[in-house]
Write a protein that holds these residues in place. Structure first.
Motif, mmCIF file in Angstrom:
data_model
loop_
_atom_site.group_PDB
_atom_site.id
_atom_site.type_symbol
_atom_site.label_atom_id
_atom_site.label_comp_id
_atom_site.label_asym_id
_atom_site.label_seq_id
_atom_site.Cartn_x
_atom_site.Cartn_y
_atom_site.Cartn_z
ATOM 1 N N VAL A 1 0.876 -1.163 0.000
ATOM 2 C CA VAL A 1 0.000 0.000 0.000
ATOM 3 C C VAL A 1 0.913 1.213 0.000
ATOM 4 C CG1 VAL A 1 -1.737 1.336 1.244
ATOM 5 C CG2 VAL A 1 -1.886 -1.160 1.201
ATOM 6 N N LEU A 2 0.808 2.032 -1.031
ATOM 7 C CA LEU A 2 1.685 3.187 -1.176
ATOM 8 C C LEU A 2 1.087 4.409 -0.489
ATOM 9 C CD1 LEU A 2 2.635 2.853 -4.959
ATOM 10 C CD2 LEU A 2 3.749 1.802 -2.973
ATOM 11 N N ILE A 3 1.920 5.150 0.210
ATOM 12 C CA ILE A 3 1.541 6.422 0.834
ATOM 13 C C ILE A 3 2.335 7.506 0.130
ATOM 14 C CG2 ILE A 3 1.516 7.774 2.980
ATOM 15 C CD1 ILE A 3 1.491 5.058 4.463
ATOM 16 N N ARG A 4 1.638 8.468 -0.431
ATOM 17 C CA ARG A 4 2.303 9.492 -1.241
ATOM 18 C C ARG A 4 1.881 10.897 -0.807
ATOM 19 N NH1 ARG A 4 5.158 5.965 -1.976
ATOM 20 N NH2 ARG A 4 5.789 4.917 -3.904
ATOM 21 N N VAL B 1 -8.082 -3.313 1.517
ATOM 22 C CA VAL B 1 -7.269 -3.046 2.701
ATOM 23 C C VAL B 1 -7.828 -1.815 3.414
ATOM 24 C CG1 VAL B 1 -4.976 -2.430 3.585
ATOM 25 C CG2 VAL B 1 -5.184 -4.022 1.658
ATOM 26 N N THR B 2 -7.971 -1.912 4.736
ATOM 27 C CA THR B 2 -8.391 -0.764 5.539
ATOM 28 C C THR B 2 -7.165 -0.153 6.196
ATOM 29 O OG1 THR B 2 -10.587 -1.679 5.971
ATOM 30 C CG2 THR B 2 -9.789 0.022 7.474
ATOM 31 N N VAL B 3 -6.966 1.140 5.973
ATOM 32 C CA VAL B 3 -5.844 1.876 6.548
ATOM 33 C C VAL B 3 -6.369 2.736 7.695
ATOM 34 C CG1 VAL B 3 -3.978 3.516 6.110
ATOM 35 C CG2 VAL B 3 -4.703 1.940 4.307
ATOM 36 N N THR B 4 -5.798 2.558 8.872
ATOM 37 C CA THR B 4 -6.182 3.338 10.051
ATOM 38 C C THR B 4 -5.038 4.285 10.408
ATOM 39 O OG1 THR B 4 -7.557 1.529 10.890
ATOM 40 C CG2 THR B 4 -6.918 3.240 12.462
ATOM 41 N N ILE B 5 -5.365 5.564 10.567
ATOM 42 C CA ILE B 5 -4.345 6.574 10.868
ATOM 43 C C ILE B 5 -4.592 7.123 12.271
ATOM 44 C CG2 ILE B 5 -3.196 8.668 10.077
ATOM 45 C CD1 ILE B 5 -4.497 8.262 7.361
ATOM 46 N N SER B 6 -3.541 7.158 13.077
ATOM 47 C CA SER B 6 -3.603 7.705 14.424
ATOM 48 C C SER B 6 -2.324 8.480 14.698
ATOM 49 C CB SER B 6 -3.796 6.580 15.456
ATOM 50 O OG SER B 6 -2.707 5.666 15.393
ATOM 51 N N GLN C 1 -10.430 5.732 9.379
ATOM 52 C CA GLN C 1 -10.382 4.329 8.969
ATOM 53 C C GLN C 1 -10.835 4.279 7.517
ATOM 54 O OE1 GLN C 1 -12.860 2.372 11.886
ATOM 55 N NE2 GLN C 1 -11.145 2.119 13.307
ATOM 56 N N ILE C 2 -9.881 4.039 6.622
ATOM 57 C CA ILE C 2 -10.096 4.215 5.186
ATOM 58 C C ILE C 2 -10.011 2.858 4.491
ATOM 59 C CG2 ILE C 2 -9.278 5.414 3.130
ATOM 60 C CD1 ILE C 2 -7.741 7.246 5.300
ATOM 61 N N LYS C 3 -11.122 2.431 3.911
ATOM 62 C CA LYS C 3 -11.137 1.164 3.169
ATOM 63 C C LYS C 3 -10.841 1.444 1.698
ATOM 64 C CE LYS C 3 -13.923 -2.931 2.146
ATOM 65 N NZ LYS C 3 -15.217 -3.616 2.348
ATOM 66 N N ILE C 4 -9.818 0.763 1.174
ATOM 67 C CA ILE C 4 -9.406 0.944 -0.215
ATOM 68 C C ILE C 4 -9.576 -0.394 -0.926
ATOM 69 C CG2 ILE C 4 -7.603 1.797 -1.750
ATOM 70 C CD1 ILE C 4 -6.262 3.027 0.683
ATOM 71 N N LEU D 1 2.574 10.559 12.878
ATOM 72 C CA LEU D 1 1.397 9.788 12.509
ATOM 73 C C LEU D 1 1.742 8.310 12.395
ATOM 74 C CD1 LEU D 1 -0.052 12.117 9.713
ATOM 75 C CD2 LEU D 1 -0.722 12.029 12.112
ATOM 76 N N VAL D 2 0.765 7.465 12.715
ATOM 77 C CA VAL D 2 0.940 6.012 12.630
ATOM 78 C C VAL D 2 -0.086 5.453 11.651
ATOM 79 C CG1 VAL D 2 0.961 3.831 13.873
ATOM 80 C CG2 VAL D 2 1.790 5.910 14.992
ATOM 81 N N PHE D 3 0.382 4.677 10.662
ATOM 82 C CA PHE D 3 -0.484 4.039 9.667
ATOM 83 C C PHE D 3 -0.518 2.541 9.952
ATOM 84 C CE2 PHE D 3 0.524 8.028 7.835
ATOM 85 C CZ PHE D 3 -0.454 8.334 6.890
ATOM 86 N N GLU D 4 -1.719 1.997 10.155
ATOM 87 C CA GLU D 4 -1.897 0.562 10.385
ATOM 88 C C GLU D 4 -2.738 -0.022 9.251
ATOM 89 O OE1 GLU D 4 -2.239 -0.362 14.899
ATOM 90 O OE2 GLU D 4 -3.219 1.589 14.591
ATOM 91 N N PHE D 5 -2.477 -1.292 8.923
ATOM 92 C CA PHE D 5 -3.076 -1.912 7.745
ATOM 93 C C PHE D 5 -3.778 -3.208 8.137
ATOM 94 C CE2 PHE D 5 0.800 0.376 6.821
ATOM 95 C CZ PHE D 5 0.405 1.274 5.836
ATOM 96 N N SER D 6 -4.960 -3.446 7.559
ATOM 97 C CA SER D 6 -5.756 -4.620 7.922
ATOM 98 C C SER D 6 -5.195 -5.923 7.364
ATOM 99 C CB SER D 6 -7.204 -4.431 7.423
ATOM 100 O OG SER D 6 -7.229 -4.311 6.003
ATOM 101 N N ASN D 7 -4.211 -5.849 6.441
ATOM 102 C CA ASN D 7 -3.644 -7.072 5.855
ATOM 103 C C ASN D 7 -2.387 -7.530 6.586
ATOM 104 O OD1 ASN D 7 -1.952 -5.015 5.053
ATOM 105 N ND2 ASN D 7 -1.791 -5.680 2.913
#
Length: 228
Positions: free
Chosen positions: A55-58, A90-95, A152-155, A188-194
């Motif tokens: 999962v790319l973060i840009r 994939v769901t990306v959660t940002i905190s 919580q972002i589902k892609i 920031l912290v990025f967590e991934f559902s996969n």
């Protein structure tokens, strides 16, 4: 002595060489101009790692707020693009969380989508008609109220999600731990559902599109010169 045909061939070859050099010069000029117009992305880029793919973060950054920055306990709009290169959603959660031994790095109480809605609340309006008892009639007043939805972002598989500060519901760092000024960052912290390893990234405050005015600097310079 060269024949007429040989001299003509030489002239044609020379003209072709001059034309090629001229075209090369024009091409070089266009490439240079394109390089100037194509400015680099200033935000942070990263990628998650998992067996399923990336999962790319840009272009992760905070919207430029002006030279004064954001106040402590305030909100800071974020900009980021997410690209799911896997074959599953994939769901990306940002905190946000504090950075160890980095007091200069700002954190947020929450990261989420902030939207503003107008809510109607009962109240009293000056000049409202009075009832026989002499009390003012209650009337409704409209006040803006902000709501925060967790980030919580589902892609979808091979999909993407792009977030800009101009969106109706903006992605924001809510409740900053301190003043956030240009040159500083938000942790920031990025967590991934996969089950990809979480990523801790520091979003910088974006640079202004135009240089800041020099009015205040010129005033200080004139004052310094007058003091000599």
């Amino acid at each position: 002595m060269r024949s007429l045909g040989t001299r003509r061939a030489a002239l044609v070859a020379g003209a072709a060489t001059v034309a090629a050099l001229a075209l090369g010069a024009c091409s070089a000029g266009q490439v240079a101009e394109t390089a100037i117009l194509d400015t680099p992305i200033a935000g942070v880029n990263a990628a998650s790692e998992s067996e399923a793919g990336k999962v790319l973060i840009r272009n992760l950054q905070v919207e430029y707020p002006g030279i004064k920055g954001y106040e402590a306990n305030g909100n800071a709009p974020l900009e980021v693009s997410l690209f799911n290169e896997t074959n599953e959603a994939v769901t990306v959660t940002i905190s946000s969380q504090p950075a160890a031994d980095r007091p200069d790095v700002i954190t947020a109480r929450q990261v989420g989508f902030v939207s503003t809605a107008t809510v109607t609340t009962p109240g009293e309006v000056a000049g409202a008609s009075a009832d026989p008892s002499g009390s003012a009639s209650p009337a409704a007043s409209a006040e803006p109220a902000s709501t925060v939805r967790p980030a919580q972002i589902k892609i979808e598989a091979q999909g993407s999600a792009v977030f800009k500060p101009t969106d109706a519901a903006t992605l924001q760092a809510v409740g900053l731990s301190g003043e956030l000024k240009p040159g500083m960052v938000v942790n920031l912290v990025f967590e991934f559902s996969n089950n990809a390893t979480p990523l801790t990234l520091q979003a910088p405050v974006a640079s202004p599109l135009t240089p800041a005015p020099r009015g205040s600097a010129e005033i200080h310079e004139e004052a310094a010169e007058g003091g000599h």
